[in-house]
Design a protein around this motif. Structure first.
Motif, PDB file in Angstrom:
ATOM      1  N   ARG A  72       0.759  -1.012  -0.005  1.00  0.00           N
ATOM      2  CA  ARG A  72      -0.070   0.010   0.084  1.00  0.00           C
ATOM      3  C   ARG A  72       0.843   1.237  -0.192  1.00  0.00           C
ATOM      4  O   ARG A  72       0.683   2.131  -0.488  1.00  0.00           O
ATOM      5  CB  ARG A  72      -0.874  -0.078   1.278  1.00  0.00           C
ATOM      6  N   GLU A  73       2.100   1.382   0.665  1.00  0.00           N
ATOM      7  CA  GLU A  73       2.795   2.338   0.765  1.00  0.00           C
ATOM      8  C   GLU A  73       3.924   2.571  -0.452  1.00  0.00           C
ATOM      9  O   GLU A  73       4.689   3.290  -0.295  1.00  0.00           O
ATOM     10  CB  GLU A  73       3.508   2.321   2.212  1.00  0.00           C
ATOM     11  N   THR A  74       3.986   1.587  -1.020  1.00  0.00           N
ATOM     12  CA  THR A  74       5.089   1.439  -2.149  1.00  0.00           C
ATOM     13  C   THR A  74       4.602   1.422  -3.471  1.00  0.00           C
ATOM     14  O   THR A  74       4.064   2.433  -3.965  1.00  0.00           O
ATOM     15  CB  THR A  74       5.993   0.469  -1.760  1.00  0.00           C
ATOM     16  N   TRP A  75       4.873   0.378  -4.107  1.00  0.00           N
ATOM     17  CA  TRP A  75       4.391   0.256  -5.469  1.00  0.00           C
ATOM     18  C   TRP A  75       3.123   0.496  -6.133  1.00  0.00           C
ATOM     19  O   TRP A  75       2.936   0.840  -7.174  1.00  0.00           O
ATOM     20  CB  TRP A  75       5.065  -0.988  -6.236  1.00  0.00           C
ATOM     21  N   SER A  76       2.240   0.051  -5.157  1.00  0.00           N
ATOM     22  CA  SER A  76       0.651   0.260  -5.730  1.00  0.00           C
ATOM     23  C   SER A  76       0.365   1.639  -5.915  1.00  0.00           C
ATOM     24  O   SER A  76      -0.735   1.709  -6.427  1.00  0.00           O
ATOM     25  CB  SER A  76      -0.236  -0.475  -4.489  1.00  0.00           C
ATOM     26  N   LYS A  77       1.054   2.471  -5.358  1.00  0.00           N
ATOM     27  CA  LYS A  77       0.674   3.897  -5.489  1.00  0.00           C
ATOM     28  C   LYS A  77       0.675   4.361  -7.178  1.00  0.00           C
ATOM     29  O   LYS A  77       0.254   5.476  -7.465  1.00  0.00           O
ATOM     30  CB  LYS A  77       1.595   4.973  -4.860  1.00  0.00           C
ATOM     31  N   HIS A  78       1.771   3.661  -7.811  1.00  0.00           N
ATOM     32  CA  HIS A  78       1.854   3.940  -9.060  1.00  0.00           C
ATOM     33  C   HIS A  78       0.774   3.454 -10.432  1.00  0.00           C
ATOM     34  O   HIS A  78       1.046   3.573 -11.189  1.00  0.00           O
ATOM     35  CB  HIS A  78       3.389   3.493  -9.515  1.00  0.00           C
ATOM     36  N   CYS A  79      -0.018   2.465  -9.710  1.00  0.00           N
ATOM     37  CA  CYS A  79      -1.031   2.019 -10.448  1.00  0.00           C
ATOM     38  C   CYS A  79      -2.069   3.383 -10.572  1.00  0.00           C
ATOM     39  O   CYS A  79      -2.172   4.256  -9.906  1.00  0.00           O
ATOM     40  CB  CYS A  79      -2.066   0.921  -9.801  1.00  0.00           C
ATOM     41  N   ASP A  80      -2.834   3.412 -11.889  1.00  0.00           N
ATOM     42  CA  ASP A  80      -3.860   4.397 -11.984  1.00  0.00           C
ATOM     43  C   ASP A  80      -5.210   4.331 -10.935  1.00  0.00           C
ATOM     44  O   ASP A  80      -5.521   5.163 -10.639  1.00  0.00           O
ATOM     45  CB  ASP A  80      -4.375   4.141 -13.413  1.00  0.00           C
ATOM     46  N   LYS A  81      -5.350   3.106 -10.496  1.00  0.00           N
ATOM     47  CA  LYS A  81      -6.119   2.664  -9.418  1.00  0.00           C
ATOM     48  C   LYS A  81      -5.715   1.467  -8.676  1.00  0.00           C
ATOM     49  O   LYS A  81      -5.381   0.386  -9.680  1.00  0.00           O
ATOM     50  CB  LYS A  81      -7.614   2.582  -9.709  1.00  0.00           C
ATOM     51  N   ALA A  82      -5.653   1.262  -7.636  1.00  0.00           N
ATOM     52  CA  ALA A  82      -5.143  -0.078  -6.645  1.00  0.00           C
ATOM     53  C   ALA A  82      -6.239  -0.349  -5.773  1.00  0.00           C
ATOM     54  O   ALA A  82      -6.486   0.603  -5.173  1.00  0.00           O
ATOM     55  CB  ALA A  82      -3.913   0.038  -6.390  1.00  0.00           C
ATOM     56  N   ILE A 115       6.804  -2.600 -10.905  1.00  0.00           N
ATOM     57  CA  ILE A 115       7.342  -1.459 -11.401  1.00  0.00           C
ATOM     58  C   ILE A 115       5.983  -1.105 -12.485  1.00  0.00           C
ATOM     59  O   ILE A 115       6.534  -1.514 -13.603  1.00  0.00           O
ATOM     60  CB  ILE A 115       8.711  -1.300 -11.954  1.00  0.00           C
ATOM     61  N   ILE A 116       5.284  -0.383 -12.385  1.00  0.00           N
ATOM     62  CA  ILE A 116       4.063  -0.200 -13.239  1.00  0.00           C
ATOM     63  C   ILE A 116       4.407   0.789 -14.392  1.00  0.00           C
ATOM     64  O   ILE A 116       3.975   0.466 -15.321  1.00  0.00           O
ATOM     65  CB  ILE A 116       2.875   0.544 -12.525  1.00  0.00           C
ATOM     66  N   GLU A 117       5.573   1.648 -14.199  1.00  0.00           N
ATOM     67  CA  GLU A 117       5.977   2.313 -15.453  1.00  0.00           C
ATOM     68  C   GLU A 117       6.485   1.366 -16.446  1.00  0.00           C
ATOM     69  O   GLU A 117       6.305   1.531 -17.742  1.00  0.00           O
ATOM     70  CB  GLU A 117       6.963   3.266 -15.230  1.00  0.00           C
ATOM     71  N   ASN A 118       7.198   0.349 -16.110  1.00  0.00           N
ATOM     72  CA  ASN A 118       7.804  -0.645 -16.928  1.00  0.00           C
ATOM     73  C   ASN A 118       6.548  -1.584 -17.592  1.00  0.00           C
ATOM     74  O   ASN A 118       6.836  -2.123 -18.726  1.00  0.00           O
ATOM     75  CB  ASN A 118       8.816  -1.267 -16.328  1.00  0.00           C
TER      76      ASN A 118
END
Length: 318
Positions: free
Chosen positions: A87-97, A150-153
């Motif tokens: 919740r505090e790391t990678w999921s923030k980079h989703c358009d919605k998680a 890594i959502i950008e990748n």
């Protein structure tokens, strides 16, 4: 005497031809229909940097804005440490998680699916996601709480893929005649794949909730069987050099393997530069990954990427 020699020579020749045929046939894989054979060992690669550079500036901007990823993370109360880290790391980079939990948990917001069975959790999560977001998102990424993404990748990988086509992507594994995407590395479905899945989920003969042999399989295998009925097959995701981008192990485990198999090129032998996921991470390792991926920068190095995937509006991502 001559006829006997001639017969012997013919026998040798025919025997040799027969052996050659047996050998050739031994290398031919017998498939169950054209489609299954066509999809055997199917690999999908990320675009080359040159392909992106050949796009106009307007095309790049439009593409970077057009890819929207909805993230599904399956969690249980026992996973609270991993849940908090994701919740505090990678999921923030989703358009919605959104976190889909086996039961209501007061500590974090989640979608309660009220079952402890992983296959039922997965089914319900996909069904809810399709009903709520089929008109809003084109790509659906499912992960376990021990996965770092890594959502950008992922967006870069999907750059020139058509979500209206039946894509089902990740790290593929073969189990008998079944090829499936390993859930540990994360699973990506296009909106078309999810549409087909939502339809077959209503068919208890092809995709039962429980009962029969299918109930004894892991949830990622059961998903593959259900999708196969709809003409959606598992596709292995790779970078432009053929390296896997969805990893079912942690960076540490992969580096350890590379040290024994590629001691002269540990980093190159370990992982793709465009890796999308790593799995089996402890909560503190997720924060280490977050620091390494999004914070740490070597001074003086400029990557000058042709595309920038901006965070969704209102996001507090790093």
């Amino acid at each position: 005497m001559i006829s006997e020699s001639s017969s012997f020579i013919k026998g040798v020749v025919l025997g040799g031809v027969f052996c050659m045929l047996v050998t050739l046939l031994g290398h031919i894989k017998v498939g169950h229909g054209t489609k299954a054979h066509h999809h055997e060992h199917h690999h999908i690669q990320a675009p080359n940097k040159e392909d992106v550079l050949n796009l106009s500036e307007d095309e790049r901007v439009e593409l970077s804005k057009s890819i929207h990823v909805y993230c599904i993370i399956l969690v249980k109360p026992k996973d609270l440490g991993h849940w908090a880290a994701a919740r505090e790391t990678w999921s923030k980079h989703c358009d919605k998680a959104e976190f889909y939990s086996s039961e209501n948990v007061k500590v974090f917001d989640s979608v309660a699916v009220n079952t402890n069975d992983m296959w039922m959790m997965m089914r319900k999560a996909y069904k809810i996601a399709y009903e709520r977001y089929k008109d809003e998102f084109s790509w659906f990424f499912l992960a376990y709480p021990t996965t770092f993404a890594i959502i950008e990748n992922l967006k870069y990988f999907l750059l020139k893929k058509d979500p209206s086509q039946p894509f089902y992507i990740g790290h593929t594994v073969k189990s008998g005649d079944l090829e499936y995407v390993d859930g540990e590395g994360g699973i990506v479905l296009s909106i078309e794949s999810l549409r087909r899945l939502s339809r077959v989920l209503e068919d208890p003969d092809k995709c039962p909730e429980h009962g029969g042999m299918i109930w004894k399989l892991a949830e990622d295998k059961q998903l593959a069987i259900c999708l196969k009925y709809t003409g959606v097959f598992a596709e292995n995701a790779e970078d432009s050099e053929g390296k896997d981008v969805f990893n079912t192990k942690s960076v540490g485990a992969l580096i350890k393997e590379a040290m024994s198999t590629h001691p002269q090129q540990v980093v190159d032998g370990c992982c793709s530069d465009m890796a999308i996921t790593f799995s089996g991470l402890a909560p503190n390792h997720m924060h280490v990954m977050m620091y390494g991926v999004y914070r740490l920068r070597p001074y003086g190095h400029s990557y000058s990427d042709a595309l920038v995937f901006l965070p969704p509006p209102g996001s507090d991502n790093d």
